[in-house]
Design an enzyme around this catalytic site. Sequence first.
Site, PDB file in Angstrom:
ATOM      1  N   GLU A   1      33.519  36.029  46.625  1.00 21.70           N
ATOM      2  CA  GLU A   1      33.835  37.778  46.205  1.00 21.70           C
ATOM      3  C   GLU A   1      34.043  38.548  47.358  1.00 21.70           C
ATOM      4  OE1 GLU A   1      34.535  38.746  43.777  1.00 21.70           O
ATOM      5  OE2 GLU A   1      33.632  37.464  41.769  1.00 21.70           O
TER       6      GLU A   1
ATOM      7  N   ASP B   1      40.883  28.050  38.829  1.00 21.21           N
ATOM      8  CA  ASP B   1      42.235  28.815  38.899  1.00 21.21           C
ATOM      9  C   ASP B   1      42.801  28.938  40.320  1.00 21.21           C
ATOM     10  OD1 ASP B   1      39.868  30.487  39.366  1.00 21.21           O
ATOM     11  OD2 ASP B   1      40.469  31.984  37.831  1.00 21.21           O
TER      12      ASP B   1
ATOM     13  N   THR C   1      44.124  36.407  46.292  1.00 21.99           N
ATOM     14  CA  THR C   1      43.816  36.175  44.844  1.00 21.99           C
ATOM     15  C   THR C   1      43.297  37.801  44.495  1.00 21.99           C
ATOM     16  OG1 THR C   1      42.967  34.950  43.104  1.00 21.99           O
ATOM     17  CG2 THR C   1      41.592  35.385  45.033  1.00 21.99           C
TER      18      THR C   1
ATOM     19  N   GLU D   1      45.518  39.727  35.775  1.00 21.69           N
ATOM     20  CA  GLU D   1      46.480  38.692  35.791  1.00 21.69           C
ATOM     21  C   GLU D   1      47.840  38.516  35.003  1.00 21.69           C
ATOM     22  OE1 GLU D   1      43.102  38.821  35.455  1.00 21.69           O
ATOM     23  OE2 GLU D   1      42.260  37.500  37.217  1.00 21.69           O
TER      24      GLU D   1
ATOM     25  N   ARG E   1      37.605  40.088  48.226  1.00 22.25           N
ATOM     26  CA  ARG E   1      37.632  41.733  48.166  1.00 22.25           C
ATOM     27  C   ARG E   1      37.659  42.567  49.569  1.00 22.25           C
ATOM     28  NH1 ARG E   1      35.417  43.178  42.054  1.00 22.25           N
ATOM     29  NH2 ARG E   1      35.130  41.209  41.345  1.00 22.25           N
TER      30      ARG E   1
HETATM   31  C1  DMJ Z   1      39.674  38.997  40.797  1.00 27.46           C
HETATM   32  O1  DMJ Z   1      38.487  39.327  41.499  1.00 27.46           O
HETATM   33  C2  DMJ Z   1      40.389  37.941  41.284  1.00 27.46           C
HETATM   34  O2  DMJ Z   1      41.728  37.910  40.966  1.00 27.46           O
HETATM   35  C3  DMJ Z   1      39.992  36.480  41.229  1.00 27.46           C
HETATM   36  O3  DMJ Z   1      40.847  35.626  41.456  1.00 27.46           O
HETATM   37  C4  DMJ Z   1      39.862  36.427  39.453  1.00 27.46           C
HETATM   38  N1  DMJ Z   1      38.902  37.486  39.055  1.00 27.46           N
HETATM   39  C5  DMJ Z   1      39.434  38.799  39.472  1.00 27.46           C
HETATM   40  C6  DMJ Z   1      40.483  39.566  38.465  1.00 27.46           C
HETATM   41  O4  DMJ Z   1      40.482  39.330  37.102  1.00 27.46           O
END
Ligand code: DMJ
Length: 445
Positions: free
Chosen positions: A111, A238, A438, A354, A115
């Site tokens: 995380e 994912d 992501t 997403e 982020r």
């Molecule tokens: C985000 O923190 C990122 O996209 C992660 O890859 C998956 N979950 C959340 C958003 O849903």
Amino acid sequence: MCLIRLIVIAILIASHFSYTQTMNKKEMTEKVKSEFLHAWNAYKKYAWKHDDLKPLSKTYKDWYSESLLMTPVDAFDTMILMGLKNEAEEAKQLIKESLSFDKDISVKNFEITIRLLGGLLSAYELDGDKKFLELAEDLGNRLLPAFDSPTGMPYTYVNLKTGKTSGEVTNPAEIGTLIVEFGTLSKLTKNSVYFNKAKKALIEVYKRRSKIGLVGTFINVNTGEWANRSSHISGCIDSYYEYLLKGSILFKDNDLKKMWKESIKSINKYLRDDRYGNLWYGTANMDSGKINETSYGSLDAFFPAVLALGGDLKNAKLLQESCFKMWQIAGIEPEQIDYSNMKITNPYYVLRPEIIESAYYLYNYTKDEKYLRMGETFLNDLIKYCKTDEGYAALKNVITKEKDDQMESFFFAETLKYLYLLFDGENTVKLDKVIFNTEAHPVKR
Ligand code: DMJ
């Protein structure tokens, strides 16, 4: 003469209804921007200097015992892209004055990487202030001990001050979603250590794929043994696939390219499921490849974007249609459904991005206006069901529309950014010039 008049009238009618009229797209970008400001002003009012706003109780939440400025860092590049100069400046000053990683807290490597490290690197590339890179390098160094396991796959947690690690059972997504950020840090600091550690972690997961090329849900980084052998494209796996593809493009890395190509073959062979009239990707045992669960959810809705980026527009388009059907069951997206009967199995909605991300990629590649119309539906439903007096709130239940007291930082970083970019066309970002991590932080290719 008559024919010409008919053609002129037809063109006039078409242009009247055409979604691509500059005014319409411009109005939509302005609308997204004003919703961003609504949420950001609420953060400023009730949660300034903290990680997240709690939009119902109008207070704040920090992830750990001290704040890491999760929302300002996650939101900063969206402000830059939206041209919100004053807001970007105040977020930048806050980050420069108050953000420090010299803290005795045990943080989640995944995380914090997607982020904060991703946010800081993107901030540096967009704004140019060296302080962003200094902070990113300091953070990268503090996260490095996470990789000191017998296999080289990172532990779940690492203490930012002491380097102490914990959490030996983790998953492919948390192990494999690091190379875009760590690799970019290597590029910008000219220190290959970050890239090498992140690439080894990806390779160690890939090496442990089953004979039919699938990976499981949980793995032990000390022993290298799978702790759960369910295979899917959903949460916990994912973005491992997403980063095989994105890493291969960003660093022109042939090993990653080969790993992506092999993986997508197995995914399409075993997890692709069109038995129920629409295209879905289900859950199978990683050894047999037999689908034993027909579940799909809001996290899985990233996959049309990945398919499109990988060049498979056909499946990307079909899957996005299915995702849109999932959104429409309750007028806003549930966390999970059973696609065999389209019943909601987890009614939560946490303001996830997403499905919007996928609409953005698909519009970019196809210029089909239906993705703009989808985007308009997403925004209107968000406003209708999630907007509060002060900010936006997750939903505990998409059927009853009962709200929950949280607004994740990815609402700024991803949800609103992808909506803005969907309508903004290629004015601010050209998709072939960047890779989005992501968490939707763009880094230059
Ligand atoms: C985000 O923190 C990122 O996209 C992660 O890859 C998956 N979950 C959340 C958003 O849903």
